[in-house]
Design a protein around this motif. Structure first.
Motif, PDB file in Angstrom:
ATOM      1  N   THR A   1      -3.504  -9.678  -8.193  1.00 55.46           N
ATOM      2  CA  THR A   1      -4.104  -8.344  -8.096  1.00 55.46           C
ATOM      3  C   THR A   1      -5.235  -8.128  -9.099  1.00 55.46           C
ATOM      4  OG1 THR A   1      -2.415  -7.473  -9.581  1.00 55.46           O
ATOM      5  CG2 THR A   1      -1.970  -7.337  -7.232  1.00 55.46           C
ATOM      6  N   PHE A   2      -5.345  -9.021 -10.093  1.00 52.76           N
ATOM      7  CA  PHE A   2      -6.459  -9.028 -11.035  1.00 52.76           C
ATOM      8  C   PHE A   2      -6.585  -7.708 -11.796  1.00 52.76           C
ATOM      9  CE2 PHE A   2      -8.225 -12.245  -7.842  1.00 52.76           C
ATOM     10  CZ  PHE A   2      -7.585 -13.284  -8.470  1.00 52.76           C
ATOM     11  N   MET A   3      -7.625  -6.906 -11.521  1.00 51.37           N
ATOM     12  CA  MET A   3      -7.870  -5.705 -12.318  1.00 51.37           C
ATOM     13  C   MET A   3      -7.212  -4.461 -11.751  1.00 51.37           C
ATOM     14  SD  MET A   3     -11.798  -6.049 -13.661  1.00 51.37           S
ATOM     15  CE  MET A   3     -12.559  -6.209 -12.061  1.00 51.37           C
ATOM     16  N   ARG A   4      -6.493  -4.592 -10.661  1.00 52.92           N
ATOM     17  CA  ARG A   4      -5.913  -3.413 -10.034  1.00 52.92           C
ATOM     18  C   ARG A   4      -4.785  -2.835 -10.883  1.00 52.92           C
ATOM     19  NH1 ARG A   4      -7.972  -6.822  -6.710  1.00 52.92           N
ATOM     20  NH2 ARG A   4      -9.009  -6.193  -4.793  1.00 52.92           N
ATOM     21  N   MET A   5      -4.767  -1.525 -10.937  1.00 50.75           N
ATOM     22  CA  MET A   5      -3.748  -0.820 -11.694  1.00 50.75           C
ATOM     23  C   MET A   5      -2.395  -1.027 -11.019  1.00 50.75           C
ATOM     24  SD  MET A   5      -3.742   3.229 -12.698  1.00 50.75           S
ATOM     25  CE  MET A   5      -5.087   3.101 -13.887  1.00 50.75           C
ATOM     26  N   PRO A   6      -1.335  -1.311 -11.789  1.00 47.19           N
ATOM     27  CA  PRO A   6      -0.027  -1.565 -11.171  1.00 47.19           C
ATOM     28  C   PRO A   6       0.464  -0.425 -10.286  1.00 47.19           C
ATOM     29  CG  PRO A   6      -0.001  -2.234 -13.477  1.00 47.19           C
ATOM     30  CD  PRO A   6      -1.308  -1.535 -13.247  1.00 47.19           C
ATOM     31  N   GLU A   7       0.057   0.802 -10.591  1.00 49.71           N
ATOM     32  CA  GLU A   7       0.578   1.966  -9.867  1.00 49.71           C
ATOM     33  C   GLU A   7      -0.315   2.419  -8.719  1.00 49.71           C
ATOM     34  OE1 GLU A   7       1.554   1.755 -14.174  1.00 49.71           O
ATOM     35  OE2 GLU A   7      -0.340   1.878 -13.062  1.00 49.71           O
ATOM     36  N   MET A   8      -1.417   1.740  -8.454  1.00 46.16           N
ATOM     37  CA  MET A   8      -2.417   2.237  -7.498  1.00 46.16           C
ATOM     38  C   MET A   8      -1.840   2.361  -6.090  1.00 46.16           C
ATOM     39  SD  MET A   8      -5.005  -0.932  -6.637  1.00 46.16           S
ATOM     40  CE  MET A   8      -5.853   0.009  -5.368  1.00 46.16           C
ATOM     41  N   PRO A   9      -2.440   3.205  -5.248  1.00 49.13           N
ATOM     42  CA  PRO A   9      -1.945   3.379  -3.875  1.00 49.13           C
ATOM     43  C   PRO A   9      -2.050   2.090  -3.071  1.00 49.13           C
ATOM     44  CG  PRO A   9      -3.506   5.112  -4.459  1.00 49.13           C
ATOM     45  CD  PRO A   9      -3.587   4.073  -5.528  1.00 49.13           C
ATOM     46  N   ILE A  10      -1.368   2.076  -1.943  1.00 52.16           N
ATOM     47  CA  ILE A  10      -1.402   0.911  -1.070  1.00 52.16           C
ATOM     48  C   ILE A  10      -2.807   0.751  -0.503  1.00 52.16           C
ATOM     49  CG2 ILE A  10      -0.550  -0.035   1.095  1.00 52.16           C
ATOM     50  CD1 ILE A  10       2.119   1.275   0.494  1.00 52.16           C
ATOM     51  N   ARG A  11      -3.417  -0.363  -0.862  1.00 54.75           N
ATOM     52  CA  ARG A  11      -4.747  -0.709  -0.400  1.00 54.75           C
ATOM     53  C   ARG A  11      -4.921  -2.203  -0.628  1.00 54.75           C
ATOM     54  NH1 ARG A  11      -8.384   2.454   1.539  1.00 54.75           N
ATOM     55  NH2 ARG A  11     -10.496   1.657   1.549  1.00 54.75           N
ATOM     56  N   ASP A  12      -5.752  -2.879   0.077  1.00 53.90           N
ATOM     57  CA  ASP A  12      -5.954  -4.339   0.033  1.00 53.90           C
ATOM     58  C   ASP A  12      -4.775  -5.088  -0.592  1.00 53.90           C
ATOM     59  OD1 ASP A  12      -6.625  -4.102  -2.762  1.00 53.90           O
ATOM     60  OD2 ASP A  12      -8.732  -3.923  -2.285  1.00 53.90           O
TER      61      ASP A  12
END
Length: 705
Positions: A120-131
């Motif tokens: 997931t690289f830079m994505r925030m652990p809590e982010m909404p469902i996307r890619d």
């Protein structure tokens, strides 16, 4: 070449035998190595989570999965019979890969674990469902429970990799994400996290990649411990021998309290809680049902006892998780103070007005936004209301609220378009846009549309084909409460050679991608969601509204703020003359003139099964009876000038390496007979490769750890 079932089964047993000989301590035999048969099924949404029923499989996708189902069933049956104690992993893949196989009824007795691989690289652990957001694990676990596979452990063979590179997350945020990924993964049903964080950074070029800069310690030769090292040690100590226990309710979707039960009877505490808030800092109160022995463990592993007053204790939280241990279950977590943010403009600013003055809601459809990344969670025009409300200071703000939607679509981004009375001109050469936002953790976002001096439009959701370009850092999301300054970087091109600026990666464009100053702001899109995956549950978002206040342009320095910066940007680039290829060596012409053997034929090009990053391609040729060796030449010029021999081999299908994506290449082939005579060259074929990240994951294989 098609293999029989018996041949396939025998090959898989041979792999298992080799694994058993070289790994006496066991490990996993994994079928489906980083496989992505269908981008829409891997990264899109199933109709169920978009508010409709049925399936969205095409006939081709159905055939693909039928083939995979049969191949895995044959392999696992054979290995089960030969090695009954082998640990078989269904996949080393993205969280949605196994769902079609389970929907088709793959035999549960044939595999032991469900294997994960989704960096997931830079994505925030809590982010909404996307890619490739981490919360896709919720879809997997939901489907596993629904389909009767809920007792199968989820094992992460290779996941997350939060890079601490300074151009990515940096060391502190990388450390924070490491712990938050760990706690949330366990809450979402994961059993083991085998390779989600590297031990150390890589010393070669790989250390500048996301994977290679995700170590807990630095690179050779110093191996300097990062902030992630003690944080990881504290996490693993506290989460050893635990059972997940959901979460303790809080008063905000950006405030987290993940709960665990301690199963180690040698320890005095019975409960463990990981607590953090996503942005800024805020004091919170944790309330227990009775007096309790409570200790606070910080990110460095330091532990101290806390004193309760009326069965409660107040602690400060920020984005770095802390831990509470107690012998009594916590009842609730409430915020006892307003969040404090240290965000401010990163340079000198130019006021662009407030959205409460001159901006209006159009209610229009925005086709480009809806089609920008069609396989991801979709954008859908939603019923919004807009009104002026008191702002942060004396100026008013514009409140955009999502009303009741016509249908429940929990993974959709509902959007509304705001337009100014006339485009907002942005002076000089800006580096960012800044906006004051009063958020309520609606997990929506703000999206900008720009237009440059040539009429080219830029959209801040990344390029349609880019997999790490749709605001991976969540800079534009409403993942906070209260007033906060939100800054989003702008695209840029250097003068003279039009070299793309680093932050252009977050912007899609509809022409050449060159930013021709000056820029003007033409649209602001606001999105909201109706639901969010919070820890391990899909829950309704209570406040689907946001207030937008003052807007500013941000600059690297004051000299970038005026017309002179635009003039400097317009320095004309040097246009080199077209190369005169007649003066260069041309193997294509030489081979045509000198050789008598007839030319072969290129049948086509095929992507390799793994690592299709635009640097390699399979060249397939029509077989020639007299051929002892086939040769592949590659040129940068369509007439074959300067062509180099890039691959040789006895088979009429050769893998050519060392190529370059997004750059026109010209390919021709020859063959050599038993007299070592080389044939005339084939017709030249043009080739344009692409760095296609999902296809770095491909192929059917058994993989072991």
């Amino acid at each position: 070449m098609t293999r029989s079932r018996a041949e396939h089964a025998r090959e898989m047993v041979e792999v298992a035998q080799k694994h058993a000989e070289t790994n006496p301590d066991g490990g996993y035999l994994c079928y489906f190595l980083e496989d992505v048969p269908s981008v829409d099924l891997m990264f899109g949404e199933y109709p169920k989570y978009l508010g409709s029923e049925g399936t969205n499989w095409t006939e081709e996708q159905t055939q693909q999965y039928q083939g995979r189902f049969l191949a895995a069933k044959i392999a696992f049956e054979a290995v089960r019979e030969a090695y009954p104690n082998a640990q078989l992993s269904l996949g080393w893949t993205h969280p949605q890969f196994q769902i079609p196989l389970m929907r088709m009824g793959f035999p549960a007795e044939l595999f032991d674990v469900v294997g994960m691989d989704f960096p997931t690289f830079m994505r925030m652990p809590e982010m909404p469902i996307r890619d490739i957001s981490p919360n896709r694990l919720w879809i997997l676990k939901t489907e596993m429970d629904r389909l009767g596979y809920g007792n199968k452990p989820i094992v992460h063979h290779e996941t997350y990799f939060p890079s601490s590179h300074p151009e990515a997350l940096g060391e502190q945020t990388g450390s924070d994400y490491t712990v938050r990924f760990g706690a949330l993964s366990l809450a979402l049903g994961s059993s083991r996290l085998l390779h989600c964080f590297s031990l150390h950074d890589c010393s070669d070029y790989w250390g500048s990649q996301h994977y290679g800069a995700s170590g807990l310690i630095g690179k050779s030769p110093t191996y300097r411990p990062k902030a992630a090292m003690p944080a990881y040690a504290a996490m693993t100590r506290l989460l050893d021998m635990i059972q997940t226990d959901g979460f303790v309710p809080t008063d905000s979707l950006s405030l987290y309290a993940v709960a665990f039960r301690n199963l180690n009877t040698h320890l005095s505490h019975k409960f463990v809680y990981a607590l953090w808030t996503l942005r800024g800092s805020r004091p919170v109160q944790v309330t227990f049902g009775q007096d309790a022995a409570v200790s606070l463990v910080d990110a460095q592993g330091n532990e101290r006892a806390l004193k309760l007053i009326d069965h409660a204790v107040t602690i400060p939280l920020n984005a770095t998780p802390v831990w509470l241990t107690s012998d009594v279950k916590a009842l609730e977590v409430t915020s006892v103070g307003d969040p404090i943010y240290d965000s401010e403009p990163s340079g000198p600013t130019q006021d662009l007005g407030t959205l409460a003055a001159g901006w209006s809601y159009t209610g229009d459809l925005y086709e480009r936004l809806e089609t920008n990344s069609p396989v991801l969670a979709p954008f859908v025009a939603g019923p919004m209301t807009v009104e002026k409300v008191p702002g942060r200071g004396p100026e008013s703000a514009l409140r955009i609220a999502l009303q009741a939607t016509p249908e429940e679509r929990p993974t959709v981004d509902w959007y509304g378009v705001l337009e100014p009375a006339s485009p907002v001109m942005i002076p000089g050469s800006p580096k960012a846009l800044g906006l004051w936002v009063n958020g309520r953790t609606s997990w929506g976002r703000v999206i900008y549309e720009l237009e440059d001096a040539t009429g080219e439009r830029f959209l801040s959701t990344g390029d349609k084909g880019s997999w790490n370009g749709d605001d991976s850092r969540q800079d534009s999301y409403f993942n906070f409460d209260g007033w906060r300054y939100v800054e989003f970087p702008l695209p840029s091109s250097e003068p003279y050679d039009h070299y793309r600026g680093f932050n252009s990666v977050w912007w899609g464009y509809d022409q050449d991608g060159v930013v021709d100053l000056p820029l003007k702001l033409t649209k602001i899109v606001v999105t909201h969601r109706t639901h969010h995956v919070y820890v391990n549950d899909l829950i309704p978002i209570p406040e689907r509204r946001v207030d937008l206040g003052g807007l500013v342009a941000v600059y690297a320095n004051t000299s970038d703020m005026d017309a002179e910066a635009i003039a400097a940007h317009r320095i004309a680039p040097y246009e080199p003359p077209e190369p005169d290829t007649t003066k260069a060596a041309n193997p294509y012409i030489d081979l045509n003139a000198a050789d008598e053997l007839p030319a072969p034929e290129i049948l086509g090009f095929a992507k390799p099964e793994a690592w299709y990053d635009g640097t390699q391609i399979m060249v397939e040729m029509k077989p020639v009876d007299a051929a002892q060796q086939y040769n592949v030449y590659v040129s940068a010029y369509e007439d074959g000038a300067g062509a180099m021999s890039m691959a040789k081999g006895a088979e009429p299908a050769l893998l050519v390496r060392g190529l370059r994506p997004e750059f026109p290449l010209y390919v021709f082939v020859t063959y050599t007979d038993q007299k070592r005579q080389e044939s005339k060259p084939s017709a030249i074929k043009r080739l344009l490769l692409k760095d296609d990240f999902p296809n770095k994951q491909g192929g059917l294989a058994i993989r072991r750890v």
